[in-house]
Design an enzyme around this catalytic site. Structure first.
Site, short mmCIF file in Angstrom:
data_model
loop_
_atom_site.label_atom_id
_atom_site.label_comp_id
_atom_site.label_asym_id
_atom_site.label_seq_id
_atom_site.Cartn_x
_atom_site.Cartn_y
_atom_site.Cartn_z
N GLN A 237 0.80 -1.23 -0.07
CA GLN A 237 0.10 -0.02 0.11
C GLN A 237 1.02 1.37 -0.22
O GLN A 237 0.55 2.18 0.70
CB GLN A 237 -0.96 0.00 1.14
CG GLN A 237 -2.42 0.86 0.72
CD GLN A 237 -3.39 0.46 1.57
OE1 GLN A 237 -3.43 0.19 2.72
NE2 GLN A 237 -4.66 0.84 0.93
N CYS A 388 -17.53 1.76 10.19
CA CYS A 388 -18.32 0.20 10.63
C CYS A 388 -19.00 0.17 9.24
O CYS A 388 -19.88 0.78 8.64
CB CYS A 388 -19.28 0.84 11.62
SG CYS A 388 -20.11 -0.77 12.10
#
Ligand code: NAD
Length: 573
Positions: A237, A388
């Site tokens: 990444q 979430c």
């Protein structure tokens, strides 16, 4: 939120938030103009932004968004990196990242659960884990990766949540030190033997460790492959998508890199791509030796092919993209990186919101499990926030419940809801969010644009449409949304409509493309059973077999929903 993205961003002096060049505003005068307009804005008005500059204010009415923003949207023939850099240098445009210019970035917290879900899916797919016991299958295993920047620094934390050790290669020691100060790293070293030794020791003792190795990823990946050491999982990444600003070439140090970017940008790009190709070759060797290898949304493979030539494409593309390989079944149900921010700044509000999320969705225990893990493992950044992964129907149910808590004073102040642009309906990037779509719609930008239109039509507070810049020029289109639960009764309708429109379109897009999980979601009314959408064309009728994504048309399957007007949608209207 504008101030918050700068506070948690990578280089606020230059308005850079993350992903090498993703900015919150085009220039400081533009930033000041935006802040001034936001402070003066009337509820019946909409601030219009073009590529990070305030253009004007339009009278739109109280149901309309307060902010509409379009960033770097450019006709196809002009969507190339060279033209982008020239225009950006002349102050004519900028790249907004995904969440940078839409003022939704919450630091590494925003991507942390995505990486956690990814490692969990790998545990289930490759290491025989049963749902909810992914950690057991990952015990004693380790991931080799690189990049500890804005997003990459989530990797060691997500890995540890699942009992997975991590060795993350990073060229900039300051980035590793910054993360180590949060307690998220156990070892920072520039010695490969010491790094591998720490990984082996952790495996022997049955614990998970997080190691940062200060070095160049291309060097280290090749060295590890050459030594015959085989990690369980390999990815990367770094900001490899941007060959000029995002990936340090082999043989450079940070100072030479900065200088040569000015004096010889094309030379830097060529060197970066050559190094990326070396790293990708090592990743392929590690895959052949048995590692699970994937690309984590940074165009690594595209850059390698630029260097190696098209003839190498098939070989390089043996590395799968993370979305197609692991996460699409969730996106097909509208489950993606939803988030909320306590605008009070109060950690007590954060606790109230976490408690609510933990108890509201008993049918999906993984949500409560995530909240519990996040409470223990995720270091705070900026305003109290939580990412979430909620799905179609769940996001609106949560937001409406929060609105009640704002109204009755259980929360100190309003709460903002948003999400990453890499979401079910909101993103097109044929090497990230939409790689390998079953109906071949990988490069079509219809759905993110429709998403933006629907979000404005349903009264979200901020709607943004972003196109790629820098190394992502010509590669992506996305839509962003923010909406605030302010406790007023009339806000409930906007919360429900806009959040359900967003995930509902995502489910429809995947149903349209032939994903059976999406068909099931449509039939069930989303995750809650309370979020109906009307679907007008079964994928089978369009010649797509949902079990394989291709094959013979099943024209004999009647469209069951077309002649059943949806009562609840009519009522909502
Ligand atoms: P960033 O610019 O903040 O960080 C990149 C890091 O890589 C920096 O710390 C840099 O020093 C390091 N680096 C550069 N070259 C290196 C090399 N050769 N060896 C080792 N380290 C090197 O970027 P970010 O915000 O962390 O994003 C990283 C990438 O992830 C971007 O391409 C971004 O678009 C992508 N991304 C993916 C997702 C996803 O959902 N998968 C989400 C967000 C971002």
């Amino acid at each position: 939120m504008f101030e918050n993205v700068l506070e948690v961003g990578e280089n606020p002096d230059e308005l850079i938030v993350y992903a090498a060049l993703g900015k919150a505003a085009r220039s400081w005068p533009d930033a000041h103009a935006i802040v001034h307009a936001l402070l003066e804005l009337d509820e019946r008005q909409t601030l219009v932004l073009a590529s990070g500059a305030a253009v004007g204010i339009i009278e739109t009415g109280t149901q309309a968004p307060l902010v509409l923003s379009a960033v770097n949207n450019t006709v196809g023939r002009w969507s190339d990196a060279e033209r982008f850099y020239a225009r950006a240098d002349a102050g004519q445009t900028m790249w907004g990242g995904l969440t940078a210019a839409a003022w939704q970035y919450i630091g590494r917290q925003g991507v942390l659960q995505g990486t956690y879900e990814l490692f969990g899916a790998i545990a289930r797919t490759h290491f025989g884990a049963a749902p909810s016991s992914e950690g057991t299958a990952l015990d004693g295993r380790w991931v080799l990766t690189a990049g500890l920047g804005g997003m990459g620094s989530a990797q060691p934390i997500s890995a540890r949540m699942l009992g997975l050790s991590s060795l993350t290669v990073e060229v900039d020691e300051a980035k590793a030190d910054r993360l180590a100060a949060t307690g998220a790293l156990d070892v920072v070293t520039s010695d490969t033997d010491a790094a591998l030794g720490a990984i082996s020791a952790a495996a022997r003792s049955g614990t998970a460790t997080a190691v940062a190795l200060i070095a160049n990823a291309a060097d280290v990946f090749a060295e590890i492959a050459g030594r015959g050491v085989v990690p369980d999982i390999v990815t990367d990444q770094t900001a490899a998508h941007d060959a000029r600003y995002g990936y340090l070439p082999q043989g450079y140090d940070l100072d030479t890199w900065r200088q040569r970017r000015e004096s010889d940008p094309e030379g830097v790009e060529a060197d970066a791509r050559a190094s990326i190709a070396a790293q990708v070759r090592a990743m392929l060797a590690l895959a052949d030796a048995g590692a699970v290898v994937f690309e984590n949304g940074n165009n690594l493979r595209v850059q390698a092919v630029e260097h190696l030539g098209e003839a190498a494409a098939d070989e390089v593309n043996r590395i799968p993209g993370f979305m197609e390989a692991y996460l699409r079944p969730l996106f097909a149900r509208g489950i993606g990186p939803f988030r909320w921010v306590a605008l009070s700044g109060s950690t007590q509000d954060q606790r109230v919101l976490d408690d609510l999320a933990s108890r509201l969705f008993p049918a999906r225990p993984e949500i409560a499990r995530w909240i519990d893990l996040a409470r223990r493992h995720v270091p705070a950044q900026g305003l109290p926030a939580r990412s979430c992964w909620l799905g179609h129907g769940e996001r609106s149910a949560f937001a409406v419940a929060v609105n009640e808590l704002v109204a009755d004073g259980s929360l100190e102040a309003p709460v903002l809801f948003s999400r990453d642009h890499l979401d079910s309906a909101a993103m097109t990037h044929p090497r990230i969010g939409t790689e390998g779509m079953r109906d071949g719609s990988d490069g079509s930008t219809d759905f993110p644009l429709l998403d933006g239109l629907l979000l404005a039509a349903t009264g979200a507070d901020l709607v943004a449409i972003h196109s790629g810049g820098g190394g992502y020029s010509g590669w992506m289109q996305s839509a962003g949304v923010s909406i605030v639960a302010d406790g007023r009764p009339e806000t409930v309708v906007r919360l429900r409509r806009s959040l359900d429109a967003d995930t509902g379109l995502g489910v429809l897009r995947h149903a349209f493309a032939g994903y059976p999980e999406a068909e099931a979601s449509v039939a069930a009314g989303g995750e809650t059973g309370d979020a109906p959408v009307t679907w007008l064309q079964r994928s089978a009728a369009r010649g797509l077999d949902p079990s394989t994504g291709s094959g013979q048309a099943k024209l004999d399957q009647p469209n069951q929903r077309i002649d059943q007007p949806n009562q609840s949608i009519e009522e909502n209207r």
